[in-house]
Design a protein around this motif. Sequence first.
Motif, PDB file in Angstrom:
ATOM      1  N   HIS A  39       4.043 -23.615  -1.647  1.00 15.86           N
ATOM      2  CA  HIS A  39       5.019 -22.513  -1.618  1.00 15.86           C
ATOM      3  C   HIS A  39       4.668 -21.441  -0.598  1.00 15.86           C
ATOM      4  O   HIS A  39       5.275 -20.375  -0.608  1.00 15.86           O
ATOM      5  N   ASP A  40       3.682 -21.703   0.238  1.00 19.56           N
ATOM      6  CA  ASP A  40       3.249 -20.717   1.221  1.00 19.56           C
ATOM      7  C   ASP A  40       2.896 -19.390   0.542  1.00 19.56           C
ATOM      8  O   ASP A  40       3.336 -18.319   0.954  1.00 19.56           O
ATOM      9  N   ILE A  41       2.098 -19.496  -0.518  1.00 20.16           N
ATOM     10  CA  ILE A  41       1.681 -18.293  -1.259  1.00 20.16           C
ATOM     11  C   ILE A  41       0.463 -17.685  -0.575  1.00 20.16           C
ATOM     12  O   ILE A  41      -0.454 -18.411  -0.177  1.00 20.16           O
ATOM     13  N   HIS A  42       0.452 -16.353  -0.431  1.00 17.94           N
ATOM     14  CA  HIS A  42      -0.696 -15.665   0.145  1.00 17.94           C
ATOM     15  C   HIS A  42      -1.393 -14.845  -0.931  1.00 17.94           C
ATOM     16  O   HIS A  42      -0.793 -13.950  -1.509  1.00 17.94           O
ATOM     17  N   LEU A  43      -2.659 -15.188  -1.195  1.00 16.09           N
ATOM     18  CA  LEU A  43      -3.435 -14.421  -2.169  1.00 16.09           C
ATOM     19  C   LEU A  43      -4.413 -13.522  -1.427  1.00 16.09           C
ATOM     20  O   LEU A  43      -4.974 -13.912  -0.400  1.00 16.09           O
ATOM     21  N   PHE A  44      -4.608 -12.307  -1.951  1.00 12.78           N
ATOM     22  CA  PHE A  44      -5.547 -11.367  -1.337  1.00 12.78           C
ATOM     23  C   PHE A  44      -6.503 -10.807  -2.372  1.00 12.78           C
ATOM     24  O   PHE A  44      -6.123 -10.586  -3.523  1.00 12.78           O
ATOM     25  N   SER A  45      -7.746 -10.554  -1.943  1.00 14.83           N
ATOM     26  CA  SER A  45      -8.667  -9.781  -2.778  1.00 14.83           C
ATOM     27  C   SER A  45      -8.149  -8.354  -2.799  1.00 14.83           C
ATOM     28  O   SER A  45      -7.509  -7.910  -1.859  1.00 14.83           O
ATOM     29  N   SER A  46      -8.431  -7.620  -3.888  1.00  7.26           N
ATOM     30  CA  SER A  46      -7.898  -6.255  -3.927  1.00  7.26           C
ATOM     31  C   SER A  46      -8.649  -5.363  -2.954  1.00  7.26           C
ATOM     32  O   SER A  46      -9.864  -5.416  -2.832  1.00  7.26           O
ATOM     33  N   ASN A  47      -7.878  -4.553  -2.252  1.00  5.45           N
ATOM     34  CA  ASN A  47      -8.399  -3.672  -1.202  1.00  5.45           C
ATOM     35  C   ASN A  47      -8.088  -2.239  -1.624  1.00  5.45           C
ATOM     36  O   ASN A  47      -7.191  -1.594  -1.089  1.00  5.45           O
ATOM     37  N   TYR A  48      -8.835  -1.761  -2.632  1.00  5.84           N
ATOM     38  CA  TYR A  48      -8.509  -0.468  -3.232  1.00  5.84           C
ATOM     39  C   TYR A  48      -8.636   0.686  -2.260  1.00  5.84           C
ATOM     40  O   TYR A  48      -7.982   1.710  -2.426  1.00  5.84           O
ATOM     41  N   THR A  49      -9.494   0.516  -1.258  1.00  9.04           N
ATOM     42  CA  THR A  49      -9.618   1.585  -0.262  1.00  9.04           C
ATOM     43  C   THR A  49      -8.273   1.791   0.423  1.00  9.04           C
ATOM     44  O   THR A  49      -7.807   2.919   0.591  1.00  9.04           O
ATOM     45  N   LEU A  50      -7.645   0.680   0.791  1.00  5.87           N
ATOM     46  CA  LEU A  50      -6.335   0.754   1.449  1.00  5.87           C
ATOM     47  C   LEU A  50      -5.269   1.298   0.495  1.00  5.87           C
ATOM     48  O   LEU A  50      -4.532   2.220   0.834  1.00  5.87           O
ATOM     49  N   TYR A  51      -5.210   0.745  -0.729  1.00 11.41           N
ATOM     50  CA  TYR A  51      -4.159   1.165  -1.662  1.00 11.41           C
ATOM     51  C   TYR A  51      -4.318   2.646  -2.021  1.00 11.41           C
ATOM     52  O   TYR A  51      -3.337   3.376  -2.128  1.00 11.41           O
ATOM     53  N   GLY A  52      -5.560   3.056  -2.206  1.00 10.65           N
ATOM     54  CA  GLY A  52      -5.818   4.450  -2.561  1.00 10.65           C
ATOM     55  C   GLY A  52      -5.362   5.395  -1.466  1.00 10.65           C
ATOM     56  O   GLY A  52      -4.759   6.439  -1.717  1.00 10.65           O
ATOM     57  N   ASP A  53      -5.624   5.003  -0.229  1.00 11.48           N
ATOM     58  CA  ASP A  53      -5.236   5.860   0.892  1.00 11.48           C
ATOM     59  C   ASP A  53      -3.715   5.930   1.030  1.00 11.48           C
ATOM     60  O   ASP A  53      -3.150   7.005   1.187  1.00 11.48           O
ATOM     61  N   LEU A  54      -3.052   4.783   0.944  1.00 12.56           N
ATOM     62  CA  LEU A  54      -1.582   4.801   1.053  1.00 12.56           C
ATOM     63  C   LEU A  54      -0.985   5.570  -0.124  1.00 12.56           C
ATOM     64  O   LEU A  54      -0.003   6.293   0.030  1.00 12.56           O
ATOM     65  N   SER A  55      -1.599   5.436  -1.289  1.00 12.89           N
ATOM     66  CA  SER A  55      -1.124   6.164  -2.456  1.00 12.89           C
ATOM     67  C   SER A  55      -1.135   7.674  -2.207  1.00 12.89           C
ATOM     68  O   SER A  55      -0.145   8.359  -2.464  1.00 12.89           O
ATOM     69  N   SER A  56      -2.246   8.184  -1.665  1.00 12.19           N
ATOM     70  CA  SER A  56      -2.267   9.636  -1.479  1.00 12.19           C
ATOM     71  C   SER A  56      -1.258  10.070  -0.420  1.00 12.19           C
ATOM     72  O   SER A  56      -0.707  11.166  -0.506  1.00 12.19           O
ATOM     73  N   ARG A  57      -0.970   9.189   0.541  1.00 18.04           N
ATOM     74  CA  ARG A  57       0.069   9.543   1.516  1.00 18.04           C
ATOM     75  C   ARG A  57       1.453   9.585   0.859  1.00 18.04           C
ATOM     76  O   ARG A  57       2.281  10.435   1.184  1.00 18.04           O
TER      77      ARG A  57
END
Length: 424
Positions: A69-87
């Motif tokens: 199904h062309d599924i893409h799995l990623f390890s969680s990148n909380y540094t990225l999510y946290g930064d985008l969240s504060s923006r």
Amino acid sequence: MSIPRFALVDCNNFYAACERVFNPELEGKPIGILSNNDGIIVALSNELKELGIKRGTPGFKIRHLLKKHDIHLFSSNYTLYGDLSSRVMESLAKFTPDLEIYSIDEAFLSLDGLEHLDLNAYGREIRTTIKRWLGLPVSIGIGPTKTLAKAANHVAKRRKELKGVFDITGHPEFEQILTSIDVINIWGIGFQYAKLLHRNGVHNAWLLSRAPQRWIKKRMTIVGLRTVMELNGISCIDLEEKAAPRKEIVSSKSFGKPVTTLQELQEAASSYCIRATEKLREEKQAASQIMVYLTTNRFKNEPQYANFQSIRLPLPSAYTPDFLSAVKKILKYIYREGYKYKKVGVMLSDIIPREMVPLDFFAPTYLDDRRLTIMECMDNINRKMGMNKLTFAGIGKARNWKMKREMLTPHYTTNWKDIPLVRA
DNA sequence: TCTGGGGTCCTAGGACCC
DNA sequence: TCTGGGGTCCTAGGACCC
């Protein structure tokens, strides 16, 4: 007095959306984000949900579907999510200062005083702005209580024609709309209460709003009663603009592979303890109780063991060595040989602001003498040079306790090395 | 081989006191 | 033979949230 008006802004499939911001090729493809240690799927894009995959599914169980199904799995990148969240939160604050950051991907806004506006249009403006500034899609629900704003958000996400924004306040089809929402999807109703309600014929949000309040109070405590009142448009849960100080700090992680020796457990627990006390100091607090627990793997058909124990310090502290020696003592006491351990964790509680720490004539406390300075110095160095650059001998090889993260994306927004390049 | 981590609130019941 | 009652504090456990 006018009725209050709340908006709930919620980022759609937040972690998956964050991965897409810097990798547009993922648009339209099924994406899943894995928990620590690449364990279970904690966030899914719509496309992955449509394949029938559920939150909580272990990553290894769908490995055979990835190619197909062309599924893409990623390890969680909380540094990225946290930064985008504060923006995201900063952008929302431009619309109203009356804002409660409710979670990494959600905020409640107070729209009091804006009732004269077309709030659906106002919501669409917020939505467009976030999309344009950050590339993240959000849904917005508006209502006279937080619970109804949440419910409106649920509707906004599911009905395409609403374009991501829905104000439920005084809606002519209010009854039909609530009837269409299963109780399990109401904020405050979890698995157990949903089971109880269904057993008693209360299947949807409308029936819940009509349920006898004495019965609700008896079976679901005052918390359940508040939910019912809120469904009736009576606001019981206020906007909390200032984050309340934390009452406990937990640090724990599962091991990538089973751990058997006391030595290894000591090292892991020590490193969690160091992290927990760092957080404690970040918030300028002190704790007087520490608890350590350990457990074997409950999914395995092998001898099981779990235990915990806590120690109370004579005085509240945020001085890491105070806690490290407690960790050592506790683990030695609860450790049993012959088990394969899966997880160890540390919890700090009885937390107070550090100005409240009493002084002691006979012993150095966290606040007097050089202890505070030493800790602050360490924290500063680690903040600048990276986590655990400077640490304690006790954690031994603990730097290797690092998580398994085999599918991690770059820290696009927080690390100079990872900033995306644009080629002309 | 591989199944997350970090929080909050409420209540019942026991201990203890007078 | 008769064996109180009420208040407070603490903790464990169960529910929920993301």
